[in-house]
Design a protein around this motif. Structure first.
Motif, short mmCIF file in Angstrom:
data_model
loop_
_atom_site.label_atom_id
_atom_site.label_comp_id
_atom_site.label_asym_id
_atom_site.label_seq_id
_atom_site.Cartn_x
_atom_site.Cartn_y
_atom_site.Cartn_z
N ASP A 187 -0.08 13.14 -86.72
CA ASP A 187 -1.48 13.40 -86.92
C ASP A 187 -1.03 13.47 -88.63
OD1 ASP A 187 -2.67 15.19 -84.78
OD2 ASP A 187 -1.11 17.05 -85.01
N PHE A 188 0.06 13.78 -88.63
CA PHE A 188 1.38 13.40 -90.36
C PHE A 188 0.53 12.25 -91.27
CE2 PHE A 188 4.55 11.22 -93.05
CZ PHE A 188 4.44 12.15 -93.54
N PHE A 189 0.57 10.88 -90.31
CA PHE A 189 0.40 9.38 -90.21
C PHE A 189 -1.11 9.41 -90.66
CE2 PHE A 189 -0.77 5.25 -89.83
CZ PHE A 189 -0.09 4.81 -90.17
N VAL A 190 -2.53 10.19 -89.93
CA VAL A 190 -3.76 10.27 -89.82
C VAL A 190 -3.95 11.12 -91.29
CG1 VAL A 190 -5.57 11.21 -89.53
CG2 VAL A 190 -5.06 9.75 -87.80
N LYS A 191 -3.35 11.69 -92.17
CA LYS A 191 -3.16 12.33 -93.15
C LYS A 191 -3.16 11.72 -94.27
CE LYS A 191 -2.52 17.26 -91.29
NZ LYS A 191 -1.87 18.29 -90.94
N GLN A 192 -1.81 10.54 -94.20
CA GLN A 192 -1.37 10.24 -95.32
C GLN A 192 -2.53 8.80 -95.17
OE1 GLN A 192 2.95 9.56 -94.99
NE2 GLN A 192 3.03 11.08 -96.65
N LEU A 193 -2.91 8.18 -94.25
CA LEU A 193 -4.00 7.40 -94.01
C LEU A 193 -4.96 8.32 -94.68
CD1 LEU A 193 -4.46 4.64 -93.07
CD2 LEU A 193 -4.91 4.78 -91.18
N THR A 194 -5.22 8.84 -94.32
CA THR A 194 -7.02 9.43 -95.05
C THR A 194 -6.97 9.60 -96.95
OG1 THR A 194 -7.29 10.83 -92.93
CG2 THR A 194 -8.22 12.20 -95.39
N GLU A 195 -5.53 9.89 -97.44
CA GLU A 195 -5.04 10.06 -98.66
C GLU A 195 -5.86 8.70 -99.31
OE1 GLU A 195 -2.48 13.66 -99.73
OE2 GLU A 195 -1.68 11.33 -99.20
N LEU A 196 -5.11 7.56 -98.95
CA LEU A 196 -5.22 6.49 -98.96
C LEU A 196 -6.40 6.19 -99.03
CD1 LEU A 196 -1.88 4.52 -97.84
CD2 LEU A 196 -2.32 5.77 -100.01
N LEU A 197 -7.23 5.70 -97.85
CA LEU A 197 -8.36 5.53 -97.94
C LEU A 197 -9.26 6.66 -98.33
CD1 LEU A 197 -8.53 4.30 -93.82
CD2 LEU A 197 -8.29 3.36 -95.73
#
Length: 514
Positions: A187-197
């Motif tokens: 979940d944490f990784f998806v949140k950071q990936l979402t920020e970048l995208l």
């Protein structure tokens, strides 16, 4: 620093690189996200070859291949510790460039002919080059710009300014996060990936490796790659996913060298989870999954027992320095313009895309030595490839269909389908005056498939006899061959083995000088 999407059995590290080879399993991606053809049990060898000849890239894969030159920018706390891998315990205070100039990075890359720049937004140490809302281990606690800086923003803005594509690298392994090794980490990784995208405009390439080590809690993580891929497709549908991804594969070395026979169409069987898991228990380099690090990935022999075939092209990586992050001691070991040109021939010229790493220094700039080499490469490229010596030649070639088009005009869209006679096609060129050359360039329009299996170049000598000067196997998007200098007025390209009638988009002769 690279993980072959087909060889997750690798458990060791590569000392000279920044990423980890591990035994992570790449999940099977939904077929609709790939260009796949199924092989039926009743298909004959000829049927299989025909199917292989008609597998084509997706639009995102085609656009990626046309870039030819992409850059990696390795930058972060490792730049200031002198390490290749951080342990996640570094203080954010160590990240303090004195004159960070992302404009210079992208300006120099653009001038050198590069089309995309990929930034290491977060490496294994977990330090984020943007002020992520989901960790304190980022630039917001750095003295740089009083904690108000954002390297990702500066690079993406520079890319927009110079018309360059922008890519992001986000390490799956986070040695700082206490969540690593738990379900909450995904979940944490998806949140950071979402920020970048979502915060930085268009993203053209998302680059993953399979780095998987122990976190602060002593646990390893089971990555939710399918979820990550679905998020990327939703938020940045035009972005290719490499190298732990369905669009682009790692070539298998870090030398900047592809294969003499590089097929973009390969068996999809190698993505089978059970097969990957089984091979992941083997020792390093002893049992590659589907032999995907071998020299032959897609010949007739390799595809004849495949269950399905997929378009999966190669990205060919190398660093301009011995290391992937900047180290002052390596300023004298930067690859020369000639070395970079040699790499261009063995990457782009072998049906791949070159991913060249250029690490910014502690000041926050590309080092002078790197810039000099980059500029020298561009000058050498321009003096070699600007003028096709066949540009004004009279071209003779029987066509299988369509109108005669110019295959020497630097226009990729004007491809021709030659008539095959006795399994061969001949393009004959007669120049107005003798020309001196030592480089052959051949391109297929891969939107119609990769079809050439063997070709050669012949010149007519003073006695009127034809002499073979070079030969090759696969072509794909681009094939470059160097050979001893020849001078001739008449030359011919002979395509002698094919999977189907090829679409030839460009043929060129050039002079590469020492």
């Amino acid at each position: 620093m690279w993980l072959n999407s087909y060889s997750h059995f690798l458990k060791a590290t590569i000392a000279c690189t920044g990423l980890l080879f591990s035994s992570v399993v790449l999940p099977v991606v939904h077929a609709q996200e790939q260009n796949v053809v199924v092989i039926n049990p009743t298909d004959s060898p000829a049927d299989i070859v025909h199917k292989a000849a008609n597998v084509v890239p997706s639009e995102r894969q085609f656009n990626w291949q046309r870039q030819e030159l992409t850059a990696f920018l390795h930058y972060g706390v490792n730049t200031y510790t002198g390490r290749e891998w951080g342990d996640g315990k570094e203080s954010p205070a160590i990240f303090n460039p004195t004159d960070l100039d992302a404009d210079q990075w992208i300006r120099e890359l653009k001038s050198a002919g590069f089309k995309c720049a990929i930034l290491t937004c977060k490496h294994h140490d977990g330090f984020c080059l943007w002020p992520s809302a989901y960790t304190e281990h980022s630039v917001k606690h750095s003295p740089w710009k009083d904690g108000k800086g954002d390297v990702v923003r500066e690079v993406s803005d520079a890319c927009k300014k110079y018309g360059m594509d922008f890519g992001v690298y986000l390490s799956p392994w986070d040695r700082n996060s206490e969540l690593y090794g738990t379900e909450a980490y995904n979940d944490f990784f998806v949140k950071q990936l979402t920020e970048l995208l979502t915060l930085y405009g268009k993203v053209s390439e998302v680059w993953f490796d399979g780095a998987c080590g122990e976190g602060p809690n002593g646990k390893k993580q089971e990555y939710d790659f399918v979820r990550w891929y679905e998020l990327i497709r939703k938020l940045q549908p035009e972005a290719v996913i490499a190298v732990m991804g369905p669009d682009v594969r790692w070539v298998g070395t870090e030398t900047g060298r592809g294969r003499e026979m590089e097929w973009s169409v390969v068996p999809k069987d190698n993505l089978d989870q059970d097969a990957i898991a089984k091979n992941s228990q083997q020792e390093v380099l002893t049992a590659p999954v589907g032999d995907m690090m071998g020299q032959d990935l897609g010949s007739r022999k390799k595809i004849e027992k495949a269950k399905s075939l997929v378009w999966y092209p190669a990205e060919i990586d190398v660093s301009i320095r011995p290391g992937w992050f900047y180290h002052e001691a390596q300023d004298s070991k930067v690859k020369s313009p000639k070395e970079l040109m040699d790499i261009y021939f063995t990457s782009v010229g072998m049906n791949g895309v070159l991913l060249l790493n250029l690490p910014p220094n502690k000041e926050g700039k590309l080092a002078d030595a790197d810039v000099r080499s980059l500029r020298g490469f561009r000058q050498l490229y321009a003096t070699t490839f600007t003028d096709n010596l066949l540009a004004n030649a009279k071209v003779t070639c029987a066509l299988s269909e369509g109108k005669s088009r110019n295959v020497v005009d630097h226009n990729y869209d004007t491809s021709v389908l030659p008539k095959m006679k006795d399994g061969k096609a001949v393009f004959q060129f007669k120049l107005k005056n003798p020309a001196t050359f030592n480089v052959l360039s051949v391109q297929e329009d891969i939107r119609k498939g990769q079809r050439v299996e063997k070709f050669s170049l012949e010149v007519k000598d003073a006695k009127g006899n034809w002499k073979r000067v070079t030969e090759g196997t696969t072509v794909g998007h681009k094939r470059l061959l160097k050979f001893p200098v020849e001078t001739a007025k008449e030359v011919r390209l002979i395509i002698s083995e094919v999977r189907a009638v090829p679409a030839i988009s460009e043929i060129g002769l050039y002079r590469l000088r020492d």
